[in-house]
Design a protein around this motif. Structure first.
Motif, PDB file in Angstrom:
ATOM      1  N   ARG A 102     157.103  65.629  11.496  1.00  0.00           N
ATOM      2  CA  ARG A 102     156.521  64.296  11.626  1.00  0.00           C
ATOM      3  C   ARG A 102     156.488  63.913  13.094  1.00  0.00           C
ATOM      4  N   VAL A 103     155.376  63.329  13.503  1.00  0.00           N
ATOM      5  CA  VAL A 103     155.161  62.991  14.908  1.00  0.00           C
ATOM      6  C   VAL A 103     154.864  61.503  15.032  1.00  0.00           C
ATOM      7  N   LEU A 104     155.532  60.876  15.972  1.00  0.00           N
ATOM      8  CA  LEU A 104     155.234  59.502  16.358  1.00  0.00           C
ATOM      9  C   LEU A 104     154.863  59.541  17.839  1.00  0.00           C
ATOM     10  N   LEU A 105     153.587  59.302  18.122  1.00  0.00           N
ATOM     11  CA  LEU A 105     153.111  59.309  19.506  1.00  0.00           C
ATOM     12  C   LEU A 105     153.527  58.028  20.213  1.00  0.00           C
ATOM     13  N   LYS A 106     153.809  58.129  21.495  1.00  0.00           N
ATOM     14  CA  LYS A 106     154.217  56.954  22.265  1.00  0.00           C
ATOM     15  C   LYS A 106     153.015  56.171  22.778  1.00  0.00           C
ATOM     16  N   SER A 107     151.833  56.764  22.778  1.00  0.00           N
ATOM     17  CA  SER A 107     150.622  56.103  23.256  1.00  0.00           C
ATOM     18  C   SER A 107     150.073  55.141  22.207  1.00  0.00           C
ATOM     19  N   ASP A 108     149.509  54.034  22.666  1.00  0.00           N
ATOM     20  CA  ASP A 108     148.843  53.086  21.775  1.00  0.00           C
ATOM     21  C   ASP A 108     147.352  53.387  21.637  1.00  0.00           C
ATOM     22  N   ASP A 109     146.862  54.389  22.344  1.00  0.00           N
ATOM     23  CA  ASP A 109     145.451  54.775  22.264  1.00  0.00           C
ATOM     24  C   ASP A 109     145.171  55.308  20.856  1.00  0.00           C
ATOM     25  N   PRO A 110     144.212  54.717  20.130  1.00  0.00           N
ATOM     26  CA  PRO A 110     143.958  55.146  18.750  1.00  0.00           C
ATOM     27  C   PRO A 110     143.411  56.571  18.622  1.00  0.00           C
ATOM     28  N   THR A 111     142.998  57.179  19.740  1.00  0.00           N
ATOM     29  CA  THR A 111     142.505  58.566  19.681  1.00  0.00           C
ATOM     30  C   THR A 111     143.508  59.560  20.266  1.00  0.00           C
ATOM     31  N   ALA A 112     144.688  59.089  20.637  1.00  0.00           N
ATOM     32  CA  ALA A 112     145.683  59.958  21.288  1.00  0.00           C
ATOM     33  C   ALA A 112     146.114  61.123  20.403  1.00  0.00           C
ATOM     34  N   TRP A 113     146.035  60.978  19.093  1.00  0.00           N
ATOM     35  CA  TRP A 113     146.457  62.037  18.166  1.00  0.00           C
ATOM     36  C   TRP A 113     145.493  63.216  18.156  1.00  0.00           C
ATOM     37  N   GLN A 114     144.232  62.999  18.538  1.00  0.00           N
ATOM     38  CA  GLN A 114     143.206  64.020  18.344  1.00  0.00           C
ATOM     39  C   GLN A 114     143.446  65.326  19.103  1.00  0.00           C
ATOM     40  N   PRO A 115     143.818  65.307  20.385  1.00  0.00           N
ATOM     41  CA  PRO A 115     144.039  66.597  21.058  1.00  0.00           C
ATOM     42  C   PRO A 115     145.171  67.417  20.424  1.00  0.00           C
ATOM     43  N   LEU A 116     146.300  66.784  20.157  1.00  0.00           N
ATOM     44  CA  LEU A 116     147.415  67.510  19.539  1.00  0.00           C
ATOM     45  C   LEU A 116     147.073  67.904  18.112  1.00  0.00           C
TER      46      LEU A 116
END
Length: 171
Positions: A102-116
Motif C-alpha cells: 500500500r502506498v500513500l504519496l506525499k504529493s497533493d498533485d492528483p496525477t502524482a500516482w501515474q508515473p509510479l
C-alpha cells in the motif's frame, strides 16, 4: 457506528502501453465484505472487495486489499450470506501467493500516482486506486522483493510512505 469502505476503482494492469481494467476484476459479480480487525476505541470497519463466487461455494478476491493484512489478490475465501444478503468472508481457503503493498504519496498533485503506477504496472504489478494519493499494489511472489526495494527507496527519498500487506510468508 460502522465504517464500510468499498473500493471505488477496478484493478488495473498494463496492456497495450497503458493502464486498463483487468477483465476478470471488471466482471466481478459480487462484493465480498471483510471485517477489519478493530483498533482500540475505534468503530468497526469493513472492506468491500470485488469478487467472484465459485461453484464450490468459495469466492475469489478480485480487488487488492487496502486495509486488510494477509489477504491478497486472487486468494480464495470461504463466505456466507448475512441476514442482509451481503457476501461476508469467514476465512482464507487458498493463498494465491501474491503480495500486497500500500502506498500513500506525499504529493497533493492528483496525477502524482501515474508515473509510479505506470512503472509498477509495466513490471507486471496490478493496481487498485483508492484515491489519487492512496493505492494498493499486487505483485507476484517472485517480484515482491524487487517491488519492496523500489518502494523503500522512494520512501527514503521522502516521496511516499508504504507498507506491505503480509505479516507472514505464504505457506
Amino acid at each position: 457506528m460502522t465504517d464500510y469502505r468499498q473500493h471505488p476503482s477496478v484493478v488495473a494492469h498494463w496492456r497495450h502501453d497503458s493502464l486498463q481494467p483487468l477483465p476478470e476484476a471488471q466482471d466481478a459479480g459480487e462484493t465480498i465484505w471483510f471485517a477489519v480487525p478493530p483498533e482500540p476505541d475505534a468503530e468497526q470497519m469493513w472492506e468491500g472487495l470485488p469478487g467472484r463466487l465459485e461453484k464450490d461455494g468459495t469466492a475469489t478476491v478480485l480487488g487488492i486489499p487496502a486495509y486488510l493484512y494477509d489477504l491478497n489478490f486472487s486468494d480464495r475465501v470461504s463466505v456466507m450470506r448475512s441476514a442482509e444478503n451481503a457476501l461476508v468472508a469467514t476465512g482464507v481457503e487458498h493463498d494465491a501467493r501474491n503480495f500486497t503493498f500500500r502506498v500513500l504519496l506525499k504529493s497533493d498533485d492528483p496525477t502524482a500516482w501515474q508515473p509510479l503506477g505506470s512503472e509498477l504496472a509495466e513490471r507486471g504489478c496490478l493496481l487498485d486506486l483508492m484515491s489519487p494519493r492512496f493505492f494498493a499494489i499486487s505483485s507476484s511472489e517472485a517480484q515482491a522483493q524487487e517491488i519492496a526495494d523500489r518502494l523503500f527507496a522512494l520512501q527514503h527519498e521522502g516521496i511516499l510512505h508504504y507498507e506491505t500487506g503480509r505479516t507472514r510468508q505464504p505457506g
